[in-house]
Design a protein around this motif. Structure first.
Motif, PDB file in Angstrom:
ATOM      1  N   LEU A  20       0.457  -1.447   0.149  1.00  0.00           N
ATOM      2  CA  LEU A  20       0.195   0.601   0.366  1.00  0.00           C
ATOM      3  C   LEU A  20       0.714   1.026  -0.084  1.00  0.00           C
ATOM      4  O   LEU A  20       2.117   0.833   0.065  1.00  0.00           O
ATOM      5  CB  LEU A  20      -1.325  -0.040   0.884  1.00  0.00           C
ATOM      6  N   GLN A  22       2.332   4.669   1.050  1.00  0.00           N
ATOM      7  CA  GLN A  22       3.316   4.905   2.721  1.00  0.00           C
ATOM      8  C   GLN A  22       4.104   6.311   2.017  1.00  0.00           C
ATOM      9  O   GLN A  22       5.010   6.211   1.617  1.00  0.00           O
ATOM     10  CB  GLN A  22       3.602   4.070   3.056  1.00  0.00           C
ATOM     11  N   GLU A  23       3.266   7.081   2.593  1.00  0.00           N
ATOM     12  CA  GLU A  23       4.416   8.539   2.809  1.00  0.00           C
ATOM     13  C   GLU A  23       5.306   8.108   3.498  1.00  0.00           C
ATOM     14  O   GLU A  23       5.164   7.839   4.358  1.00  0.00           O
ATOM     15  CB  GLU A  23       3.836   9.705   2.814  1.00  0.00           C
ATOM     16  N   SER A  25       7.424   9.108   7.031  1.00  0.00           N
ATOM     17  CA  SER A  25       7.645  10.470   7.747  1.00  0.00           C
ATOM     18  C   SER A  25       8.467  10.485   8.789  1.00  0.00           C
ATOM     19  O   SER A  25      10.293  10.351   8.269  1.00  0.00           O
ATOM     20  CB  SER A  25       6.596   9.059   9.202  1.00  0.00           C
ATOM     21  N   SER A 164       1.823  -1.455   5.246  1.00  0.00           N
ATOM     22  CA  SER A 164       0.250  -0.466   5.321  1.00  0.00           C
ATOM     23  C   SER A 164       0.636   0.924   5.618  1.00  0.00           C
ATOM     24  O   SER A 164       2.131   1.891   5.157  1.00  0.00           O
ATOM     25  CB  SER A 164      -0.597  -0.675   6.630  1.00  0.00           C
ATOM     26  N   GLN A 165      -0.296   1.622   5.799  1.00  0.00           N
ATOM     27  CA  GLN A 165      -0.119   3.416   5.272  1.00  0.00           C
ATOM     28  C   GLN A 165       0.309   3.570   6.616  1.00  0.00           C
ATOM     29  O   GLN A 165       1.842   4.451   6.391  1.00  0.00           O
ATOM     30  CB  GLN A 165      -0.955   3.979   6.308  1.00  0.00           C
ATOM     31  N   ASN A 166       0.866   3.046   7.450  1.00  0.00           N
ATOM     32  CA  ASN A 166       1.550   3.393   8.896  1.00  0.00           C
ATOM     33  C   ASN A 166       2.766   2.277   9.121  1.00  0.00           C
ATOM     34  O   ASN A 166       3.692   2.660   9.794  1.00  0.00           O
ATOM     35  CB  ASN A 166       1.123   3.736   9.986  1.00  0.00           C
TER      36      ASN A 166
END
Length: 207
Positions: A20, A22-23, A25, A164-166
């Motif tokens: 997915l 994921q930017e 961080s 995933s996103q995080n």
């Protein structure tokens, strides 16, 4: 062998997880579990009479660490890390020279500051890094244990795989130079400098 199978299963699960978006961080925490697959200790030991000087191999051991990182921009990350490594030591050559079984193992831990550079490769993020810190080595020799503090440093590389996103997965390798050990007591002395090659799988939580 159990550690190796667990690592393989976790790595397979990470690769099978849908990638997915994921930017990157600005900060994260990460837990790593792994195994030292090779290593040695430059060992000098004397009981006041017989002596040994040479290498003793580290047997496969257990590695763990907790890290926290913050982005510095341009792909660079500053990371703090607490590491722990435990190994049995193959002392057959030293046993023969000294005439007594050492039955040795090693437990090392250190607090490290790492500089990590992340390459831009799409969703996958390869990285290289280096770090240094201060820690402790505890040796058990012939049922007696002693510890000593010293400098530790490491070189590492790997790839971060989005999950995933995080959450993302880190599959890595590191060369870890362990804190040195120098003890003299009751006419006996032990000097040791060790290093280990480690493979690990990490779970990274971005926030």
């Amino acid at each position: 062998m159990k550690t190796t199978l667990v690592l393989a299963a976790v790595a397979a699960g990470a690769l099978a997880t849908p990638a997915l978006a994921q930017e990157p961080s600005s900060s994260y925490v990460q837990v790593n579990l792994g195994a030292s697959v090779a290593g040695d200790v430059d060992l000098e030991a004397s009981d006041g009479g017989a002596a040994f000087a040479g290498e003793a191999d580290l047997e496969t051991g257990t590695f763990g660490s907790i890290a926290a990182g913050a982005s510095l921009g341009g792909g660079w990350v500053l990371e703090g890390e607490a590491v722990l490594l435990t190994n049995d030591i193959d002392t057959a050559a030293a046993d023969a020279a000294l005439g007594v079984p050492l039955d040795a193992n090693l437990e090392s831990y250190a607090l490290m500051v790492n500089g990590v550079y992340n390459f831009d490769a799409g969703s996958f993020r390869p990285y290289v890094g280096a770090g240094a810190g201060f820690g402790n080595s505890k040796y058990r020799l012939a049922s007696e244990s002693e510890d000593d503090m010293g400098l530790a440093w490491q070189l590492k590389a790997g790839v971060v795989i989005p999950g995933s996103q995080n959450l993302s997965w880190d599959i890595g390798y590191r060369y870890l130079s362990l804190p040195s050990f120098d003890i003299s007591e009751g006419g006996a002395s032990v000097d040791a400098d060790g290093s280990a090659h480690i493979v690990s799988v990490g779970a990274r939580m971005a926030f």
